[in-house]
Design a protein around this motif. Structure first.
Motif, PDB file in Angstrom:
ATOM      1  N   GLN A   1       0.855  -1.180   0.000  1.00 22.47           N
ATOM      2  CA  GLN A   1       0.000   0.000   0.000  1.00 22.47           C
ATOM      3  C   GLN A   1       0.895   1.235   0.000  1.00 22.47           C
ATOM      4  O   GLN A   1       1.780   1.368   0.840  1.00 22.47           O
ATOM      5  N   LEU A   2       0.672   2.118  -0.949  1.00 21.08           N
ATOM      6  CA  LEU A   2       1.419   3.364  -1.011  1.00 21.08           C
ATOM      7  C   LEU A   2       0.640   4.457  -0.279  1.00 21.08           C
ATOM      8  O   LEU A   2      -0.589   4.513  -0.369  1.00 21.08           O
ATOM      9  N   GLY A   3       1.362   5.295   0.435  1.00 17.18           N
ATOM     10  CA  GLY A   3       0.688   6.346   1.185  1.00 17.18           C
ATOM     11  C   GLY A   3       1.628   7.477   1.543  1.00 17.18           C
ATOM     12  O   GLY A   3       2.810   7.475   1.171  1.00 17.18           O
ATOM     13  N   THR A   4       1.128   8.444   2.306  1.00 15.06           N
ATOM     14  CA  THR A   4       1.873   9.639   2.703  1.00 15.06           C
ATOM     15  C   THR A   4       2.570  10.261   1.489  1.00 15.06           C
ATOM     16  O   THR A   4       3.744  10.623   1.531  1.00 15.06           O
ATOM     17  N   VAL A   5       1.823  10.352   0.399  1.00 17.39           N
ATOM     18  CA  VAL A   5       2.360  10.925  -0.841  1.00 17.39           C
ATOM     19  C   VAL A   5       2.342  12.450  -0.703  1.00 17.39           C
ATOM     20  O   VAL A   5       1.287  13.052  -0.537  1.00 17.39           O
ATOM     21  N   MET A   6       3.523  13.065  -0.792  1.00 18.68           N
ATOM     22  CA  MET A   6       3.594  14.511  -0.531  1.00 18.68           C
ATOM     23  C   MET A   6       4.871  15.097  -1.111  1.00 18.68           C
ATOM     24  O   MET A   6       5.879  14.409  -1.259  1.00 18.68           O
ATOM     25  N   THR A   7       4.813  16.394  -1.404  1.00 17.16           N
ATOM     26  CA  THR A   7       5.970  17.163  -1.853  1.00 17.16           C
ATOM     27  C   THR A   7       5.898  18.540  -1.223  1.00 17.16           C
ATOM     28  O   THR A   7       4.820  19.158  -1.180  1.00 17.16           O
ATOM     29  N   ASP A   8       7.001  19.008  -0.738  1.00 17.46           N
ATOM     30  CA  ASP A   8       7.077  20.373  -0.214  1.00 17.46           C
ATOM     31  C   ASP A   8       6.591  21.339  -1.294  1.00 17.46           C
ATOM     32  O   ASP A   8       7.006  21.254  -2.455  1.00 17.46           O
ATOM     33  N   SER A   9       5.706  22.258  -0.909  1.00 17.97           N
ATOM     34  CA  SER A   9       5.106  23.172  -1.889  1.00 17.97           C
ATOM     35  C   SER A   9       6.152  23.970  -2.659  1.00 17.97           C
ATOM     36  O   SER A   9       5.932  24.355  -3.812  1.00 17.97           O
ATOM     37  N   ARG A  10       7.311  24.205  -2.048  1.00 18.71           N
ATOM     38  CA  ARG A  10       8.362  24.966  -2.725  1.00 18.71           C
ATOM     39  C   ARG A  10       9.073  24.147  -3.795  1.00 18.71           C
ATOM     40  O   ARG A  10       9.863  24.691  -4.585  1.00 18.71           O
ATOM     41  N   TYR A  11       8.816  22.828  -3.820  1.00 20.40           N
ATOM     42  CA  TYR A  11       9.501  21.941  -4.756  1.00 20.40           C
ATOM     43  C   TYR A  11       8.546  21.298  -5.753  1.00 20.40           C
ATOM     44  O   TYR A  11       8.950  20.403  -6.503  1.00 20.40           O
ATOM     45  N   CYS A  12       7.297  21.715  -5.749  1.00 18.29           N
ATOM     46  CA  CYS A  12       6.324  21.142  -6.674  1.00 18.29           C
ATOM     47  C   CYS A  12       6.671  21.501  -8.120  1.00 18.29           C
ATOM     48  O   CYS A  12       7.303  22.524  -8.390  1.00 18.29           O
ATOM     49  N   GLY A  13       6.244  20.634  -9.024  1.00 13.69           N
ATOM     50  CA  GLY A  13       6.457  20.890 -10.442  1.00 13.69           C
ATOM     51  C   GLY A  13       7.806  20.475 -10.963  1.00 13.69           C
ATOM     52  O   GLY A  13       8.128  20.761 -12.129  1.00 13.69           O
ATOM     53  N   ARG A  14       8.604  19.785 -10.141  1.00 12.60           N
ATOM     54  CA  ARG A  14       9.948  19.374 -10.575  1.00 12.60           C
ATOM     55  C   ARG A  14      10.035  17.883 -10.900  1.00 12.60           C
ATOM     56  O   ARG A  14      11.121  17.372 -11.177  1.00 12.60           O
ATOM     57  N   GLY A  15       8.914  17.169 -10.803  1.00 12.27           N
ATOM     58  CA  GLY A  15       8.921  15.738 -11.115  1.00 12.27           C
ATOM     59  C   GLY A  15       9.489  14.867 -10.009  1.00 12.27           C
ATOM     60  O   GLY A  15       9.832  13.706 -10.257  1.00 12.27           O
ATOM     61  N   LEU A  16       9.602  15.385  -8.789  1.00 10.67           N
ATOM     62  CA  LEU A  16      10.217  14.625  -7.698  1.00 10.67           C
ATOM     63  C   LEU A  16       9.364  13.423  -7.300  1.00 10.67           C
ATOM     64  O   LEU A  16       9.876  12.315  -7.110  1.00 10.67           O
TER      65      LEU A  16
END
Length: 304
Positions: free
Chosen positions: A82-97
Motif C-alpha cells: 500500500q502506497l501512502g503519505t504521498v507529498m511534496t514540499d510546496s516549494r519543490y512542486c512541479g519538478r517531477g520529484l
C-alpha cells in the motif's frame, strides 16, 4: 541523483536518522496535519512502514511511503504493497520529484507483491493512471436490525486505554488472535495480519476511545454510534459474536449495523458501494481486481 538542475539524495532510512525524521514529520504536519512522532516514540514504527524520500541536504522535500501489508483473503495469505503519505514540499512542486520516487518504487517492488494499491484524494485522480493504476470500487456490509425486543444483549465493558493493564490486555489480544469477523466461517472474509503497529496508529488517532470488551466471549469490539447506526470498525477474538446481540448491547436506538471490514458469511449482510468523501481506491495487479468483483473492502484499520 540529478533531477532537473538540482542534486537530491534518495533515501529509505529516514526513520533511523533523527534530523531527517524530524524533517519528514514536519512535512507530514504541513501536508496532512499530523505526524508520526508519538508512533515512533512508542516503538510501533517498525519495518513495515518505509518512507521513500528525496532529500535536499537533510531536508525531506518529497515522499511516497511503502506499507508492507499482510492479509488473509478467503483463507489465503496475500502480501500487498500500500502506497501512502504521498507529498511534496510546496516549494519543490512541479519538478517531477514525486514521479521519480513512484517510478523507483514500482520498479523495486515489481513481482514482489500480490498487488499494489493506494487511496487518492479527488485532486489527483488523473495522476495515478499514468503509472498503471486503475480505480476500483469497494463495498461495505450492513445489517438492518429490525425488532430486537426479544434479543438478549451482551454485557460489554468500556476499555480504558489509559490504564496500562487494560491497554496491554487489548494489544495482547490483537497479537494473539488478530481478527475475528464475528462469524463462524472466517474463510470468506478479509483481514489484516501481522501489523500491530498500524492498529496502534489508529487507536492513538482517536479510536482508542471506542474499545469495548465482552467478558462472555473474551472478545474486543472497536465500535462507535452515529445517530441510529452502529459502526463496528473491528472485532478481535476467537469466539463467534452475534451481531444483533451486539447491536442491542449499545442500546435500543440502533437500527443499522455497518462493518468496517469485509465480513465472513457475507450472505448475512447486505452490500452497497462504499465511498469515502475525497477518497478513491487505485489498484495495480490482477489479484486486486477481486476487490470489486467479489464486493470487498480493505479494513478501516488497514488504511495507511
Amino acid at each position: 541523483m540529478l533531477i532537473g538542475n538540482n542534486n537530491y539524495i534518495y533515501s529509505t532510512e529516514v526513520r533511523d536518522n533523527d534530523v531527517q525524521r524530524a524533517s519528514f514529520n514536519q512535512l507530514v504536519r504541513n501536508t496532512f496535519g499530523f505526524d508520526f512522532t508519538e508512533w515512533y516514540r512508542a516503538g510501533y514504527w517498525g519495518e513495515m512502514y518505509i518512507p521513500h524520500v528525496l532529500l535536499d541536504g537533510n531536508q525531506v522535500v518529497s515522499n511516497v511511503s511503502v506499507n508492507i501489508m499482510h492479509f488473509e483473503v478467503c483463507g489465503i495469505q496475500k502480501n500487498y504493497i500500500q502506497l501512502g503519505t504521498v507529498m511534496t514540499d510546496s516549494r519543490y512542486c512541479g519538478r517531477g520529484l514525486n514521479r521519480y520516487i513512484m517510478e523507483n518504487i514500482l520498479e523495486e517492488y515489481a513481482g514482489r507483491a500480490d498487488g499494489i494499491y493506494l487511496f487518492a484524494n479527488d485532486t489527483v485522480l488523473d495522476y495515478y493512471p499514468k503509472f498503471g493504476f486503475v480505480p476500483a470500487k469497494e463495498y461495505e456490509y450492513f445489517m438492518v436490525c429490525g425488532d430486537m425486543d426479544n434479543i438478549e444483549p451482551y454485557i460489554i465493558e468500556k476499555t480504558d486505554m489509559s490504564q496500562n493493564q487494560q491497554y496491554r490486555r487489548f494489544y495482547n489480544s490483537i497479537e494473539s488472535y488478530h481478527y475475528n469477523t464475528g462469524f463462524l466461517n472466517q474463510n470468506d472474509g478479509m483481514y489484516m495480519d501481522k501489523n500491530i503497529g498500524l492498529y496502534y496508529f489508529w487507536m492513538s488517532a482517536g479510536f482508542g476511545g471506542c474499545v469495548y470488551y465482552i467478558p462472555e466471549s473474551s472478545v474486543y469490539i472497536v465500535a462507535s454510534i452515529e445517530g441510529e447506526v452502529l459502526y463496528i470498525h473491528q472485532v478481535f477474538g476467537k469466539e463467534h459474536i452475534e451481531i444483533k446481540r451486539l447491536a442491542k448491547s449499545f442500546g435500543g436506538r440502533v437500527k443499522e449495523v455497518v462493518t468496517g471490514y469485509t465480513p465472513a458469511c457475507k450472505e448475512e449482510f447486505q452490500a452497497r458501494e462504499h465511498k469515502e468523501e475525497d477518497c478513491t481506491l487505485f489498484i495495480m495487479g490482477e489479484d486486486l481486481q477481486r476487490m470489486e468483483k467479489e464486493k470487498m473492502m480493505f479494513p478501516v484499520f488497514s488504511h495507511a
